[in-house]
Design a protein around this motif. Structure first.
Motif, PDB file in Angstrom:
ATOM      1  N   LEU A 181      42.574  30.342  56.708  1.00 17.98           N
ATOM      2  CA  LEU A 181      42.895  30.462  58.129  1.00 17.98           C
ATOM      3  C   LEU A 181      41.704  31.075  58.842  1.00 17.98           C
ATOM      4  O   LEU A 181      41.107  32.049  58.373  1.00 17.98           O
ATOM      5  N   SER A 195      39.369  33.731  64.662  1.00 20.23           N
ATOM      6  CA  SER A 195      40.768  33.354  64.404  1.00 20.23           C
ATOM      7  C   SER A 195      41.522  32.976  65.674  1.00 20.23           C
ATOM      8  O   SER A 195      42.755  32.906  65.666  1.00 20.23           O
ATOM      9  N   VAL A 198      44.034  30.095  65.312  1.00 15.52           N
ATOM     10  CA  VAL A 198      45.038  30.155  64.246  1.00 15.52           C
ATOM     11  C   VAL A 198      46.429  30.284  64.862  1.00 15.52           C
ATOM     12  O   VAL A 198      46.739  31.257  65.538  1.00 15.52           O
ATOM     13  N   TRP A 201      51.330  28.010  61.739  1.00 17.01           N
ATOM     14  CA  TRP A 201      51.571  27.872  60.299  1.00 17.01           C
ATOM     15  C   TRP A 201      52.706  28.759  59.799  1.00 17.01           C
ATOM     16  O   TRP A 201      53.153  28.604  58.659  1.00 17.01           O
ATOM     17  N   ASN A 225      50.314  32.146  55.470  1.00 13.86           N
ATOM     18  CA  ASN A 225      50.357  33.435  56.173  1.00 13.86           C
ATOM     19  C   ASN A 225      49.350  34.438  55.625  1.00 13.86           C
ATOM     20  O   ASN A 225      49.513  35.646  55.810  1.00 13.86           O
ATOM     21  N   PRO A 228      43.508  35.848  58.101  1.00 12.20           N
ATOM     22  CA  PRO A 228      42.389  34.973  58.474  1.00 12.20           C
ATOM     23  C   PRO A 228      41.076  35.476  57.863  1.00 12.20           C
ATOM     24  O   PRO A 228      40.852  36.682  57.735  1.00 12.20           O
ATOM     25  N   LYS A 263      49.739  23.223  65.478  1.00 11.49           N
ATOM     26  CA  LYS A 263      49.187  24.195  64.542  1.00 11.49           C
ATOM     27  C   LYS A 263      47.672  23.997  64.501  1.00 11.49           C
ATOM     28  O   LYS A 263      47.170  22.909  64.820  1.00 11.49           O
ATOM     29  N   LEU A 266      42.536  26.042  60.913  1.00 16.43           N
ATOM     30  CA  LEU A 266      42.593  25.996  59.453  1.00 16.43           C
ATOM     31  C   LEU A 266      41.370  25.273  58.892  1.00 16.43           C
ATOM     32  O   LEU A 266      40.996  24.206  59.357  1.00 16.43           O
TER      33      LEU A 266
END
Length: 286
Positions: A181, A195, A198, A201, A225, A228, A263, A266
């Motif tokens: 992440l 991040s 992000v 998810w 989860n 990151p 989402k 990633l």
């Protein structure tokens, strides 16, 4: 040396103590055949007799998987194969990571189990929408053995898949996706993680699955989860190879196609296939 071993009986001095180096080469080679490769290499440093015995073809052929010829043809071209006539040289080459298929895959023999390890780059995966730069991009990085990862900024329909086929040595294998992440980079020599993209998810789990050509299947539903900026190996499942003389095909995928939410943020580096009993050690070294 190689396949031919001197079997002559050495002349012993009756007034001197017998030494290990007095053993005939064929006896030394037979002993080495029962040892692990690192132990063989350590013994080879003891004397010229041990060094010559350690090159015997039958020693190293016993350390190679039974399907080593098919594996070597998958990875090496004819010119390289002609240079690897001695089994010792072939074992040494296969026990190190070897890039093939245009540098998008890597394969090596695990020294502890004699089984295969395979890493498949994100560039060798089927990623829905990968050519649409509004959603996906390839990011150069030194944190991947392939020096590039696929990054999704935001998307509704997330679907990644791939397949691989080879004559796997018998045993049980584990399959992982290596993902992260957030997007990392370096600034003034320091590693930083962005991040900001992000999201999504933790709302619905990602569906990981694999299926083999002999009808083995595995499915895992996992939330992404992790913190990151940290690479994680998500375990898809295991499969068993019983017959190393036939090819085993493996199809695998990672999907989140619930279009009620987006989402993103990633990075996908690779898919890793490793012997189950040594999976933790291999994964930790990635």
């Amino acid at each position: 040396m190689g396949a031919n071993i001197s079997g002559g009986t050495p002349e012993f001095d009756r007034n001197s103590e017998p030494r290990l180096s007095d053993l005939p080469e064929n006896c030394v080679a037979l002993i080495m055949m029962r040892l692990d490769p690192p132990e063989i290499c350590r013994l080879a440093r003891l004397s010229g007799v041990f060094r010559r015995a350690s090159s015997a073809d039958f020693i190293w052929e016993s350390k190679l998987p039974s399907s080593y010829q098919a594996i070597a043809r998958k990875v090496f071209d004819e010119i390289t194969l002609r240079k690897l006539l001695l089994k010792k040289d072939l074992y040494a080459k296969l026990s190190r990571p070897n890039l093939f298929d245009g540098g998008t895959k890597e394969l090596w023999i695990d020294k502890n189990t004699g089984r295969l390890c395979v890493s498949i780059s994100s560039k060798a995966l089927r990623i829905t929408g990968i050519d649409d730069r509004r959603y996906w991009s390839q990011i150069p990085t030194d944190e991947s053995r392939f020096h590039s990862v696929a990054y999704v900024q935001q998307i509704w329909w997330f679907e990644v898949g791939g397949e691989f086929e080879i004559q796997f040595p018998s045993g049980t294998y584990s399959l992982f996706f290596r993902i992260q992440l957030g997007k990392t980079s370096k600034r003034l020599g320091r590693r930083i993680c962005n991040s900001e993209h992000v999201h999504g998810w933790d709302i619905k789990p990602v569906r990981f699955q694999l299926a083999t050509s002999d009808n083995q299947q595995a499915v895992s539903l996992l939330y992404l989860n992790n913190n990151p900026g940290h690479w994680s190996h998500y375990h898809v499942g295991d499969f068993k190879v019983e017959n190393p003389d036939i090819s085993t095909g493996v199809k695998f995928s990672m999907t989140q196609i619930d279009c009620t939410h987006t989402k993103g943020g990633l990075c996908i580096d690779s898919v890793l296939i490793v012997p189950k009993e040594n999976a933790r050690k291999v994964v930790e070294s990635e």
